[in-house]
Design a protein around this motif. Structure first.
Motif, short mmCIF file in Angstrom:
data_model
loop_
_atom_site.label_atom_id
_atom_site.label_comp_id
_atom_site.label_asym_id
_atom_site.label_seq_id
_atom_site.Cartn_x
_atom_site.Cartn_y
_atom_site.Cartn_z
N LYS A 53 10.47 -3.37 -3.47
CA LYS A 53 9.80 -2.26 -2.80
C LYS A 53 9.00 -2.80 -1.62
O LYS A 53 8.48 -3.92 -1.68
N ARG A 54 8.92 -2.01 -0.60
CA ARG A 54 8.10 -2.38 0.54
C ARG A 54 7.64 -1.10 1.23
O ARG A 54 8.43 -0.18 1.43
N VAL A 55 6.39 -1.08 1.57
CA VAL A 55 5.85 0.10 2.24
C VAL A 55 5.21 -0.32 3.55
O VAL A 55 4.48 -1.32 3.59
N PHE A 56 5.49 0.40 4.59
CA PHE A 56 4.86 0.14 5.89
C PHE A 56 4.18 1.40 6.37
O PHE A 56 4.64 2.51 6.09
N ALA B 86 14.84 -7.75 3.55
CA ALA B 86 15.86 -8.48 2.79
C ALA B 86 15.99 -7.98 1.35
O ALA B 86 15.01 -7.93 0.61
N PHE B 87 17.21 -7.60 0.99
CA PHE B 87 17.52 -7.20 -0.39
C PHE B 87 18.77 -7.93 -0.87
O PHE B 87 19.81 -7.30 -1.11
N PRO B 88 18.71 -9.25 -0.99
CA PRO B 88 19.91 -9.98 -1.37
C PRO B 88 20.45 -9.53 -2.72
O PRO B 88 19.70 -9.36 -3.67
N LYS C 80 9.12 -6.17 -6.98
CA LYS C 80 8.95 -7.36 -6.18
C LYS C 80 8.89 -6.91 -4.74
O LYS C 80 9.61 -6.02 -4.33
N VAL C 81 7.99 -7.52 -3.99
CA VAL C 81 7.85 -7.15 -2.59
C VAL C 81 8.96 -7.81 -1.77
O VAL C 81 9.13 -9.03 -1.81
N ALA C 82 9.73 -6.99 -1.09
CA ALA C 82 10.84 -7.52 -0.30
C ALA C 82 10.30 -8.20 0.97
O ALA C 82 9.33 -7.72 1.56
N ALA C 83 10.92 -9.30 1.35
CA ALA C 83 10.51 -10.02 2.56
C ALA C 83 10.96 -9.24 3.79
O ALA C 83 12.04 -8.67 3.80
#
Lengths: 147, 127
Positions: free
Chosen positions: A107-110, A61-63, A43-46
């Protein structure tokens, strides 16, 4: 003069859909070597990006995740943040009345701009949010002498 | 509310998309066991003092206080739960006196026990 910067100057941020596509691409290149690997879904983290003094602050955010479950990795120009829950056994006596949270994998990639000083990147995890400070490199301003 | 002129002329469309649509209603899981109910509400980035949990006619109302407006330059905004609230239905079977709430890792946990039904073994007298 319009001082407003285009956010895409400093960061290449990907909208969630792009992010997913990007993971697809990244996964393809890695899964080839290991065919037994099952395809994982993320899931893409906000994320929020704020402009702060001398740089940027990234809030992801990783609640529901503890500090130990969150991993920040910088690989070349990519800043990757993943959070993985160690598989919890489904308790049969628990009945879900509402299920909106996806608490397995995030997961999130920048894409890091070359304006960011990589050696000064710092991160802190607090209350379900990973705060990453991304300082800009010191601007070296100079005038070119006209001969 | 931004002036449409500002939106069109002073910022790229990317800016608008990047900051005007963000998640502000907390997501939640509600589970039931034999013993009780658990509400897991995802509100990352707050302190426990920021919450108010009220009981109102079979509804649990969770509110997040609005953070004082500090001018922050958002380049991208995907979540902000400040000032939001959400109601959750509390089952008739729940014993509201046992409501407990805690906040860890961005997750607000509310636990409530089920009412203990006193099983009475009754002998009916025959007249």
């Amino acid at each position: 003069m319009n001082n407003k910067q285009n956010p895409f100057d400093a960061f290449n941020t990907f909208a969630p859909i792009f992010n997913n596509l990007m993971h697809e691409v990244l996964n393809q290149s890695t899964t080839k070597t290991d065919s037994t690997e099952t395809k994982e879904t993320f899931k893409v983290a906000a994320a929020n990006i704020l402009e702060v003094e001398n740089g940027y602050q990234l809030q992801v955010a990783f609640p529901g995740f503890s500090k130990e479950e969150v991993v920040l990795n910088i690989d070349g120009d990519l800043l990757k943040i993943t959070a993985t829950k160690t598989a919890t056994e489904e308790v049969p006596s628990v009945k879900y009345l509402k299920k909106e949270l996806d608490t397995r994998n995030y997961k999130r990639v920048f894409n890091l701009s070359n304006k960011i000083d990589r050696s000064k990147i710092a991160a802190e995890y607090k209350d379900g949010v990973l705060y990453i400070t991304l300082p800009k490199k010191d601007d070296v301003a100079f005038n070119i002498e006209v001969k | 509310m931004k002036n449409i002129f500002d939106i069109v002329f002073n910022s790229g469309w990317g800016d608008m998309i990047a900051t005007d649509f963000y998640q502000s209603i907390p997501s939640a899981d509600i589970t039931e066991t034999d013993k009780g109910y658990q509400y897991q509400i995802a509100v990352p980035g707050h302190k426990k003092e920021d919450f108010s949990v009220e009981l109102d006619n079979n509804y649990i109302k969770v509110s997040v206080i609005k953070k004082e407006e500090t001018r922050q330059e958002y380049k991208r905004k995907e979540f902000d739960y400040s000032g939001s609230s959400r109601r959750f239905y509390l089952s008739d079977q729940a014993d509201y006196k046992s409501l407990k709430a805690s906040y860890t890792n961005g997750l607000l946990l509310i636990n409530v026990d089920k009412k203990t039904i006193v099983q009475q073994n009754m002998q009916i007298e025959i007249k």
